[in-house]
Design a protein around this motif. Sequence first.
Motif, short mmCIF file in Angstrom:
data_model
loop_
_atom_site.label_atom_id
_atom_site.label_comp_id
_atom_site.label_asym_id
_atom_site.label_seq_id
_atom_site.Cartn_x
_atom_site.Cartn_y
_atom_site.Cartn_z
N HIS A 97 0.86 -1.09 -0.04
CA HIS A 97 -0.04 0.08 0.02
C HIS A 97 0.90 1.33 -0.12
O HIS A 97 2.27 1.09 0.18
N GLU A 124 -6.29 -4.33 0.51
CA GLU A 124 -7.33 -4.46 1.45
C GLU A 124 -7.10 -5.29 2.80
O GLU A 124 -7.52 -4.92 3.68
N THR A 125 -6.06 -6.07 2.91
CA THR A 125 -5.67 -6.80 4.00
C THR A 125 -4.98 -5.69 4.94
O THR A 125 -5.05 -5.45 6.08
N LYS A 127 -5.26 -2.58 4.98
CA LYS A 127 -6.28 -1.43 5.49
C LYS A 127 -6.99 -2.12 6.68
O LYS A 127 -7.26 -1.40 7.62
N ARG A 128 -7.27 -3.48 6.42
CA ARG A 128 -8.28 -4.12 7.65
C ARG A 128 -7.15 -4.09 8.77
O ARG A 128 -7.79 -3.89 9.98
N THR A 129 -6.02 -4.26 8.67
CA THR A 129 -4.86 -4.47 9.84
C THR A 129 -4.96 -3.00 10.36
O THR A 129 -4.82 -2.99 11.80
N ASN A 131 -7.30 -0.85 10.44
CA ASN A 131 -8.36 -0.67 11.08
C ASN A 131 -8.85 -1.25 12.41
O ASN A 131 -9.40 -0.70 13.26
N THR A 132 -8.07 -2.33 12.57
CA THR A 132 -8.48 -3.46 13.79
C THR A 132 -7.43 -2.80 14.68
O THR A 132 -7.44 -3.66 15.79
N GLY A 164 -0.16 -6.38 7.99
CA GLY A 164 -1.17 -6.69 6.58
C GLY A 164 -0.29 -7.36 5.49
O GLY A 164 -1.03 -8.32 4.89
#
Length: 192
Positions: A97, A124-125, A127-129, A131-132, A164
């Motif tokens: 990213h 996307e992975t 971004k998820r890491t 966000n969490t 991620g």
Amino acid sequence: YFYPASFQDVSIRSPEGERLMASIKASLNYSYAFRLAIVKRTMDALRQTFGSVSSSLLWDSIHNSIHEEVIGGENCVVHRHTATRVFDGKPVLISGHNTTNSYIGIGLPHAEEHLFSADHGAGETIKRTVNTGAAKLHPEEFSTTIYTSKPPHKAIVRHVTNEGLRAVTKPLEDAGVVGPVAYTRPVAVFKG
């Protein structure tokens, strides 16, 4: 074209199948030519910016394709959507990213067990890491300058740690699909 079933098979050897594969090949050829044009523009920009600079294309990889291939000794039609083809001993690029590293790997012999395929990117992975909370701001305070065609035209974003990216690359390494070679870190990005 108006058959009521959601998915219908078309024999690749039928006139319709041959037309379909010809159109897919034309589309893939167009995308290859477009990618080469981008490489040329990038090389020209590097030369204009830094003067006499040597650059070359490391590897061309596509992440949406349909090809006839032999897998396990059997002729197959393989559709890769957001997945890249893995060749034994050849580069495998998995993008990160604009706030993380990207991954350069090498294809391994066990890739055939996974249809010679690997994820094309981890965006996307990542971004998820973030966000969490699994990814944190990078302790070395790396950053990327992002240029855009719309105001404010320039922004600087801090990098995050690579949880991620590793969530995508480690399973591929563990399965013997790819082996690690190097990580790259973005310093600037242009978003249209």
